[in-house]
Enzyme design. Structure first.
Site, PDB file in Angstrom:
ATOM      1  N   ARG A 117      51.423 -36.095   0.076  1.00 30.21           N
ATOM      2  CA  ARG A 117      51.072 -37.483  -0.278  1.00 30.21           C
ATOM      3  C   ARG A 117      52.282 -38.401  -0.329  1.00 30.21           C
ATOM      4  O   ARG A 117      52.261 -39.454  -0.960  1.00 30.21           O
ATOM      5  CB  ARG A 117      50.338 -37.554  -1.620  1.00 30.21           C
ATOM      6  CG  ARG A 117      49.059 -36.739  -1.624  1.00 30.21           C
ATOM      7  CD  ARG A 117      48.208 -37.065  -2.830  1.00 30.21           C
ATOM      8  NE  ARG A 117      47.039 -36.205  -2.857  1.00 30.21           N
ATOM      9  CZ  ARG A 117      47.051 -35.001  -3.412  1.00 30.21           C
ATOM     10  NH1 ARG A 117      48.130 -34.546  -3.999  1.00 30.21           N
ATOM     11  NH2 ARG A 117      45.971 -34.270  -3.377  1.00 30.21           N
ATOM     12  N   ARG A 237      53.169 -62.041   9.837  1.00 27.88           N
ATOM     13  CA  ARG A 237      53.786 -60.932  10.584  1.00 27.88           C
ATOM     14  C   ARG A 237      53.296 -60.890  12.032  1.00 27.88           C
ATOM     15  O   ARG A 237      53.973 -60.379  12.913  1.00 27.88           O
ATOM     16  CB  ARG A 237      53.539 -59.596   9.866  1.00 27.88           C
ATOM     17  CG  ARG A 237      54.332 -58.444  10.455  1.00 27.88           C
ATOM     18  CD  ARG A 237      54.387 -57.234   9.526  1.00 27.88           C
ATOM     19  NE  ARG A 237      55.059 -56.116  10.177  1.00 27.88           N
ATOM     20  CZ  ARG A 237      55.350 -54.961   9.587  1.00 27.88           C
ATOM     21  NH1 ARG A 237      55.016 -54.768   8.325  1.00 27.88           N
ATOM     22  NH2 ARG A 237      55.955 -53.999  10.258  1.00 27.88           N
ATOM     23  N   HIS A 261      58.410 -51.040  27.682  1.00 27.97           N
ATOM     24  CA  HIS A 261      57.769 -51.985  26.773  1.00 27.97           C
ATOM     25  C   HIS A 261      58.452 -53.365  26.824  1.00 27.97           C
ATOM     26  O   HIS A 261      57.781 -54.382  27.003  1.00 27.97           O
ATOM     27  CB  HIS A 261      57.804 -51.404  25.353  1.00 27.97           C
ATOM     28  CG  HIS A 261      57.278 -52.318  24.312  1.00 27.97           C
ATOM     29  ND1 HIS A 261      55.940 -52.671  24.235  1.00 27.97           N
ATOM     30  CD2 HIS A 261      57.902 -52.993  23.305  1.00 27.97           C
ATOM     31  CE1 HIS A 261      55.777 -53.510  23.218  1.00 27.97           C
ATOM     32  NE2 HIS A 261      56.944 -53.716  22.644  1.00 27.97           N
TER      33      HIS A 261
HETATM   34  N1  LIG Z   1      56.709 -48.787  13.762  1.00 29.51           N
HETATM   35  C1  LIG Z   1      56.927 -49.948  14.349  1.00 29.51           C
HETATM   36  O1  LIG Z   1      56.939 -51.007  13.710  1.00 29.51           O
HETATM   37  C2  LIG Z   1      57.193 -49.969  15.827  1.00 29.51           C
HETATM   38  C3  LIG Z   1      57.610 -51.154  16.424  1.00 29.51           C
HETATM   39  C4  LIG Z   1      57.917 -51.129  17.779  1.00 29.51           C
HETATM   40  C5  LIG Z   1      57.787 -49.954  18.503  1.00 29.51           C
HETATM   41  N2  LIG Z   1      57.368 -48.817  17.878  1.00 29.51           N
HETATM   42  C6  LIG Z   1      57.272 -47.549  18.616  1.00 29.51           C
HETATM   43  O2  LIG Z   1      58.574 -47.175  19.047  1.00 29.51           O
HETATM   44  C7  LIG Z   1      58.437 -46.311  20.166  1.00 29.51           C
HETATM   45  C8  LIG Z   1      59.505 -46.658  21.194  1.00 29.51           C
HETATM   46  O3  LIG Z   1      60.771 -46.499  20.618  1.00 29.51           O
HETATM   47  P1  LIG Z   1      62.114 -46.485  21.496  1.00 29.51           P
HETATM   48  O4  LIG Z   1      62.045 -47.596  22.458  1.00 29.51           O
HETATM   49  O5  LIG Z   1      63.225 -46.413  20.552  1.00 29.51           O
HETATM   50  O6  LIG Z   1      61.945 -45.177  22.389  1.00 29.51           O
HETATM   51  P2  LIG Z   1      62.254 -43.617  22.117  1.00 29.51           P
HETATM   52  O7  LIG Z   1      62.179 -43.298  20.685  1.00 29.51           O
HETATM   53  O8  LIG Z   1      61.360 -42.886  23.039  1.00 29.51           O
HETATM   54  O9  LIG Z   1      63.765 -43.459  22.608  1.00 29.51           O
HETATM   55  C9  LIG Z   1      64.070 -43.701  23.961  1.00 29.51           C
HETATM   56  C10 LIG Z   1      64.953 -42.619  24.533  1.00 29.51           C
HETATM   57  O10 LIG Z   1      66.298 -42.829  24.132  1.00 29.51           O
HETATM   58  C11 LIG Z   1      66.880 -41.623  23.679  1.00 29.51           C
HETATM   59  N3  LIG Z   1      67.892 -42.013  22.712  1.00 29.51           N
HETATM   60  C12 LIG Z   1      67.706 -42.425  21.439  1.00 29.51           C
HETATM   61  N4  LIG Z   1      68.859 -42.829  20.910  1.00 29.51           N
HETATM   62  C13 LIG Z   1      69.801 -42.680  21.851  1.00 29.51           C
HETATM   63  C14 LIG Z   1      71.194 -42.963  21.902  1.00 29.51           C
HETATM   64  N5  LIG Z   1      71.815 -43.535  20.870  1.00 29.51           N
HETATM   65  N6  LIG Z   1      71.864 -42.657  23.041  1.00 29.51           N
HETATM   66  C15 LIG Z   1      71.219 -42.136  24.116  1.00 29.51           C
HETATM   67  N7  LIG Z   1      69.901 -41.876  24.127  1.00 29.51           N
HETATM   68  C16 LIG Z   1      69.200 -42.144  23.005  1.00 29.51           C
HETATM   69  C17 LIG Z   1      65.731 -40.816  23.150  1.00 29.51           C
HETATM   70  O11 LIG Z   1      66.017 -39.454  23.189  1.00 29.51           O
HETATM   71  C18 LIG Z   1      64.613 -41.205  24.129  1.00 29.51           C
HETATM   72  O12 LIG Z   1      64.652 -40.396  25.247  1.00 29.51           O
HETATM   73  C19 LIG Z   1      57.010 -46.453  20.662  1.00 29.51           C
HETATM   74  O13 LIG Z   1      56.292 -45.275  20.356  1.00 29.51           O
HETATM   75  C20 LIG Z   1      56.462 -47.619  19.870  1.00 29.51           C
HETATM   76  O14 LIG Z   1      55.079 -47.513  19.604  1.00 29.51           O
HETATM   77  C21 LIG Z   1      57.069 -48.814  16.556  1.00 29.51           C
HETATM   78 ZN   LIG Z   2      57.454 -54.783  20.946  1.00 27.36          ZN
END
Ligand SMILES: NC(=O)c1ccc[n+]([C@@H]2O[C@H](COP(=O)([O-])OP(=O)(O)OC[C@H]3O[C@@H](n4cnc5c(N)ncnc54)[C@H](O)[C@@H]3O)[C@@H](O)[C@H]2O)c1
Ligand SMILES: [Zn+2]
Length: 353
Positions: A117, A237, A261
């Site tokens: 939880r 938001r 994205h």
């Molecule tokens: N919770 C929220 O408010 C929110 C907001 C926006 C997006 N998201 C989510 O975030 C996700 C996308 O996140 P993202 O764009 O960070 O992608 P990701 O987490 O898939 O990371 C992208 C790639 O970069 C690599 N990587 C990470 N850090 C690195 C670094 N410092 N150096 C080299 N490689 C590195 C990872 O291994 C991965 O292959 C989606 O699932 C989306 O739905 C959530």
């Molecule tokens: Zn976005």
């Protein structure tokens, strides 16, 4: 090190931002036992530094590594995280650190929110997108086969720890994808940030640390302020969805994974800016600056060729659709937003012009 507070009363928390601070993380953790959820790429680069710091702080650190990529935001990976927590004998005082991009942040966050939880969560974002967007604000989720982020909860972290230096190894495509969110904050909420993006373009693209620190800090400030005023997206938001209604439609049409994205959001922001101008909400000068900035960072602003019906279906499928009217975020000039209910048909008319 800079500290920005997300002001949520008794659930307020700090976002620490600095350069070369990862080795300090151990001192900021409160649990005696810390489980670090990460992916193999991030583990290889930063796992050692984080575990070493945890141990130097006299705590026990454990690693939970899941495969990288969006597909890890699913129930089988979630179960693997729970399994690891159980086998480590985790209890409610165990701290969970999500070390990685938004995928790890969402999966780790949802695990922390639901295990027993709720156990304390620390976000250590290592992509630009996760630093300026997903790590702040408490949205956590995994995907359902029928839709992205369908299963989730709001669960605020105890702290967010951002080391700008982690960005130096980020692939260029990932960097530009995250930068689209920074530009978004500038267009709808931060005229000063927009100006900084214009002035420092070359330095930002070279990943000059002081410039990156400036834009990440300002983005986090803006996001923290919006979250403090409207944690659960009852109103304000939703302005952070600027460019996203069309961006999601484009991701949907070309197929998830076929476009990043941020690339889709950049197209959505360009189109929303053109719609804002045609509705008389912004001047031609502001339109030119926005379109110019998106182009200057190298985004391709052409909309993929799909029929009117295909766009209509993709926009309506977006979860913010209400009948054939949807809540749409427009810009009222650089640094200003306008929320409007408009019909999908009107948007399509603009797309066709
Ligand atoms: N919770 C929220 O408010 C929110 C907001 C926006 C997006 N998201 C989510 O975030 C996700 C996308 O996140 P993202 O764009 O960070 O992608 P990701 O987490 O898939 O990371 C992208 C790639 O970069 C690599 N990587 C990470 N850090 C690195 C670094 N410092 N150096 C080299 N490689 C590195 C990872 O291994 C991965 O292959 C989606 O699932 C989306 O739905 C959530
Ligand atoms: Zn976005």
């Amino acid at each position: 090190m800079e500290k920005i507070t997300v002001d949520l009363g008794s659930r307020s928390y700090p976002v620490w931002i600095g350069s070369g601070i990862l080795e300090e993380i151990g001192r900021y953790l409160s649990g005696e036992e810390v489980c670090v959820v990460t992916d193999p790429t991030v583990e290889a680069r930063f796992g050692g530094a984080v575990l070493g710091s945890i141990e130097r702080a006299g705590k026990k650190g454990r690693l939970i590594v899941v495969p990288e990529g969006e597909r890890s935001k699913d129930f089988s990976r979630l179960m693997e995280v729970y399994d690891a927590l159980v086998s480590f004998g985790a209890d409610r005082s165990t701290e969970l650190v999500a070390l990685g991009g938004g995928v790890i942040g969402d999966l780790g966050g949802f695990s922390a929110a639901t295990f027993m939880r709720g156990i304390p969560l620390v976000q250590v974002p290592t992509t630009l997108l996760s630093q300026v967007d997903s790590s702040v604000g408490g949205k956590t989720a995994v995907n359902h086969p029928r839709g992205k982020n369908l299963i989730g909860v709001f669960y605020q972290p105890r702290l967010v720890f951002i080391d700008i230096d982690t960005l130096s190894s980020l692939p260029q495509g990932e960097f530009l994808s995250g930068l689209a969110e920074v530009i978004k904050y500038g267009i709808v909420l931060g005229e000063d940030l927009f100006y900084l993006l214009e002035q420092k373009r070359d330095l930002i693209l070279k990943r000059d640390r002081p410039s990156l620190t400036a834009i990440v800090s300002r983005s986090v400030e803006i996001k923290a302020d919006v979250v403090a005023k409207d944690e659960r997206e009852a109103g304000l938001r939703s302005v952070l969805n600027f460019g996203h209604t069309l961006g999601h439609a484009i991701e949907n049409l070309v197929g998830y994974g076929a476009i990043r994205h941020g690339e889709a959001v950049a197209k959505g922001m360009a189109m929303s800016t053109l719609i804002s101008e045609r509705m008389g909400l912004i001047s031609e000068g502001d339109k030119k600056r926005i379109m110019g900035l998106l182009a200057a960072y190298g985004y391709d602003l052409v909309l993929p060729a799909f029929s009117r019906q295909e766009y209509a279906a993709a926009i309506a499928a977006d979860k913010k659709a209400v009948g054939d009217e949807i809540n749409f975020v427009l810009t009222g000039g650089i640094g200003r937003f306008i929320l409007k209910k408009i019909s999908v048909l009107d948007i399509l008319d603009f797309i066709e012009h």
